[in-house]
Design a protein around this motif. Structure first.
Motif, PDB file in Angstrom:
ATOM      1  N   GLY A  65       0.816  -1.218   0.000  1.00 15.43           N
ATOM      2  CA  GLY A  65       0.000   0.000   0.000  1.00 15.43           C
ATOM      3  C   GLY A  65       0.840   1.253   0.000  1.00 15.43           C
ATOM      4  N   ALA A  66       1.938   1.249   0.756  1.00 11.85           N
ATOM      5  CA  ALA A  66       2.811   2.427   0.782  1.00 11.85           C
ATOM      6  C   ALA A  66       3.457   2.665  -0.577  1.00 11.85           C
ATOM      7  N   LEU A  67       3.867   1.589  -1.254  1.00 14.62           N
ATOM      8  CA  LEU A  67       4.457   1.745  -2.589  1.00 14.62           C
ATOM      9  C   LEU A  67       3.438   2.254  -3.595  1.00 14.62           C
ATOM     10  N   ILE A  68       2.198   1.791  -3.484  1.00 18.45           N
ATOM     11  CA  ILE A  68       1.148   2.268  -4.384  1.00 18.45           C
ATOM     12  C   ILE A  68       0.869   3.745  -4.143  1.00 18.45           C
ATOM     13  N   ILE A  69       0.821   4.155  -2.881  1.00 14.98           N
ATOM     14  CA  ILE A  69       0.577   5.565  -2.552  1.00 14.98           C
ATOM     15  C   ILE A  69       1.688   6.438  -3.121  1.00 14.98           C
ATOM     16  N   LYS A  70       2.924   5.978  -2.992  1.00 10.88           N
ATOM     17  CA  LYS A  70       4.056   6.763  -3.491  1.00 10.88           C
ATOM     18  C   LYS A  70       3.962   6.976  -4.993  1.00 10.88           C
ATOM     19  N   ILE A  75       5.365  11.161  -5.260  1.00 12.91           N
ATOM     20  CA  ILE A  75       6.098  11.874  -4.227  1.00 12.91           C
ATOM     21  C   ILE A  75       7.289  11.034  -3.782  1.00 12.91           C
ATOM     22  N   SER A  76       8.122  11.609  -2.914  1.00 13.99           N
ATOM     23  CA  SER A  76       9.316  10.924  -2.425  1.00 13.99           C
ATOM     24  C   SER A  76       8.950   9.978  -1.282  1.00 13.99           C
ATOM     25  N   ASP A  77       9.942   9.204  -0.836  1.00 15.16           N
ATOM     26  CA  ASP A  77       9.710   8.272   0.264  1.00 15.16           C
ATOM     27  C   ASP A  77       9.347   9.009   1.547  1.00 15.16           C
ATOM     28  N   ARG A  78      10.077  10.068   1.856  1.00 13.37           N
ATOM     29  CA  ARG A  78       9.802  10.811   3.083  1.00 13.37           C
ATOM     30  C   ARG A  78       8.431  11.484   3.025  1.00 13.37           C
ATOM     31  N   GLU A  79       8.089  12.042   1.882  1.00 10.88           N
ATOM     32  CA  GLU A  79       6.784  12.693   1.753  1.00 10.88           C
ATOM     33  C   GLU A  79       5.662  11.664   1.822  1.00 10.88           C
ATOM     34  N   GLY A 420       2.709   6.830 -22.599  1.00 11.16           N
ATOM     35  CA  GLY A 420       2.775   8.266 -22.346  1.00 11.16           C
ATOM     36  C   GLY A 420       2.232   8.628 -20.975  1.00 11.16           C
ATOM     37  N   GLU A 421       1.136   7.982 -20.571  1.00 16.20           N
ATOM     38  CA  GLU A 421       0.579   8.233 -19.242  1.00 16.20           C
ATOM     39  C   GLU A 421       1.564   7.824 -18.150  1.00 16.20           C
ATOM     40  N   GLY A 422       2.199   6.657 -18.329  1.00 13.16           N
ATOM     41  CA  GLY A 422       3.158   6.207 -17.329  1.00 13.16           C
ATOM     42  C   GLY A 422       4.374   7.110 -17.233  1.00 13.16           C
ATOM     43  N   LYS A 423       4.816   7.665 -18.361  1.00 11.92           N
ATOM     44  CA  LYS A 423       6.019   8.487 -18.349  1.00 11.92           C
ATOM     45  C   LYS A 423       5.742   9.929 -17.932  1.00 11.92           C
ATOM     46  N   ARG A 424       4.565  10.446 -18.260  1.00 21.35           N
ATOM     47  CA  ARG A 424       4.259  11.830 -17.890  1.00 21.35           C
ATOM     48  C   ARG A 424       3.666  11.944 -16.493  1.00 21.35           C
ATOM     49  N   ARG A 425       2.868  10.950 -16.109  1.00 16.91           N
ATOM     50  CA  ARG A 425       2.117  11.083 -14.864  1.00 16.91           C
ATOM     51  C   ARG A 425       2.702  10.263 -13.722  1.00 16.91           C
ATOM     52  N   PHE A 426       3.250   9.100 -13.987  1.00 13.53           N
ATOM     53  CA  PHE A 426       3.646   8.188 -12.926  1.00 13.53           C
ATOM     54  C   PHE A 426       5.143   7.929 -12.856  1.00 13.53           C
TER      55      PHE A 426
END
Length: 497
Positions: A65-70, A75-79, A420-426
């Motif tokens: 779940g934490a990896l999915i949220i990131k 965002i970064s690991d700390r954020e 394109g979605e994966g490279k621009r957004r994720f």
């Protein structure tokens, strides 16, 4: 040590908030948590902890779940850890039973999560999640013409195949820049090895580091140095590195031990030796390429991937082969070495057959997939492979074939849009993880998050359509028509129940 949770995860109504409120069951994080099969793969994740000793590890739901949220929030690991602490919906998503203002875990644990959760496990979770989505939201069957009904085929659906590269977060490699970094590292290693034996040795080995840096900057600062000047600069850096490596061997013979080096420094020393060997061979033979060429000292697993794209003929990262159908994308193959993606067609079609229970009606792929072997195999399975036939093109092409070619190109654009979605957004355009296994996990998580976003976007379209139909305002008909068009394009029927 891994200890399975004794209590089942709470429902949104049972999640305790400090204000005695309740979580909304319509929240996107609550909905997505219900889609992911946490419990099915917890036992496989627990195999990472074979011993009963030590403190209990974090649960599989918390780790994944934490990896999915990131990746979802970019965002970064700390954020990520801070966002989880501030948001009760994110705390519910990772499996907590009540709101807590304390950190759920240290940000450094995200690195261990990426190491423990393999890409194969993430792909299994992705496939199982898509199966659940398809069972909840079945696809509307296509209306066939009378001529097609007579020759009805057991094949169904359209499979789209393509490959791309996920670039890593490294500077653009040049031979001169790589050798300069290697020289600096050898100088640091000499300083470390000399320190404990400086009383036993008459004087410290000379490295000429100031002169070597001047020689490097003299060419690096030039906008367009000639090929001859670059070769002379590379030759000098090779000589400096050769001298430094010889000094390291002498220090070891004089009593210095490699135990003074950390694990990372020792690995860097091995990489430096291989980089020197490769660059010396390239210089002596006046070549531009070599097998298993190292382009980064900190990430030696990265290889140059020749793509032939406009503006970027060569990319540096992992090459991935993916398939897409019904709007969902799957990661089929990932490698740090370049490969011919046409060899994956049979495996990808068989994976589609195993997943759905039938072969696709048509496969839409790039020109590289349309070789004789793949065409013959698809014909044997009753699959139409997109694109014109091999050989000389006919003088006159019928309008129906032109329409079919345009339709095939339109369908194949779906996977290009996914890339394109994966490279621009994720963040698929720049993989920030540094290790080879953590980088692969990050790439696999991106495909899972893209499928979650596709599902939520479709649910949102249906919600807008239903809301617009009940709003007696001007322009509702246009809104409904637009949203209905989007839904028909997705070919989605939402279960009213």
């Amino acid at each position: 040590m891994y200890r399975k949770a004794e209590l089942a995860p709470p429902s949104p109504s049972d999640f305790e908030l400090p204000s005695c409120g309740k979580l909304s069951p319509d929240n996107r994080w609550v909905k997505m948590a219900q889609l992911i099969p946490w419990d099915e793969f917890e036992s496989e994740y627990a195999k990472n902890f074979p011993t009963e000793m030590g403190a209990p590890a974090k649960s599989f739901r918390m780790a994944l779940g934490a990896l999915i949220i990131k990746e979802k929030l970019g965002i970064s690991d700390r954020e990520t850890v801070e966002q989880i602490r501030e948001n009760p919906y994110l705390q519910y998503f990772i499996g907590q039973s009540s709101y807590s203002n304390e950190l759920a875990f240290d940000p450094s644990l995200l690195v261990h999560f990426r190491q423990r959760i393999s890409p194969n496990l993430i792909n299994k979770v992705n496939e199982r999640m898509v199966e659940k989505i398809r069972s909840i939201t079945p696809v509307k069957p296509e209306k066939k013409k009378d001529s097609d009904a007579k020759n009805e085929s057991p094949n169904r659906g359209k499979l789209i195949l393509d490959a791309t590269c996920a670039p890593a977060d490294i500077t653009y490699p040049t031979d001169l820049g790589l050798l300069n970094k290697a020289r600096v590292h050898t100088e640091k290693i000499i300083d470390i090895l000399y320190k404990p034996i400086k009383d036993q040795t008459s004087k410290k080995p000379r490295t000429y580091r100031n002169l070597a840096r001047k020689d490097y900057l003299l060419i690096a600062k030039q906008r367009r140095p000639s090929r001859h000047k670059k070769r002379q600069a590379i030759k000098k850096q090779l000589q400096y590195i050769k001298r430094n490596l010889a000094h390291i061997e002498q220090l070891i013979e004089s009593g210095a031990t490699l135990d003074r080096l950390s694990k990372k420094q020792y690995k860097t020393l091995l990489v430096l030796t291989e980089v020197y060997r490769q660059q010396q061979w390239l210089f002596d033979n006046n070549k531009q390429s070599i097998e298993d060429r190292i382009v980064s000292l900190t990430q030696p697993h990265i290889r140059p991937i020749v793509r032939g794209k406009a503006g970027k003929s060569v990319e540096f990262g992992a090459k991935i082969s993916a398939s897409c159908f019904e709007g969902y994308v799957f990661l089929d193959r990932m490698s740090w070495d370049n490969f011919n993606e046409s060899g994956d067609l049979k495996t990808q079609v068989e994976a589609y057959h195993k997943f759905t229970g039938y072969y696709p009606e048509s496969v839409h792929a790039d020109r590289i997939y349309r070789n004789r072997e793949n065409r013959a195999w698809c014909k044997e399975k009753g699959i139409r492979l997109s694109g014109p036939p091999l050989g000389r093109p006919p003088a006159n092409v019928s309008k129906s074939k032109k329409r079919q070619a345009l339709e095939d190109d339109r369908i194949r654009n779906a996977i290009e849009g996914k890339f394109g979605e994966g490279k621009r957004r994720f963040g698929l355009n720049r993989i920030m993880a540094k290790l080879d296994n953590t980088s692969q996990t990050t790439i696999a998580i991106t495909f899972l998050v893209m499928n979650l976003s596709t599902w939520w976007r479709r649910v949102f379209y249906v919600f807008l359509c239903r809301a617009a139909q009940t709003m007696p305002v001007f322009g509702v008909d246009i809104t409904c028509a637009y949203i209905s068009l989007k839904i028909n394009q997705e070919k989605l029927i939402v279960n009213a129940a």
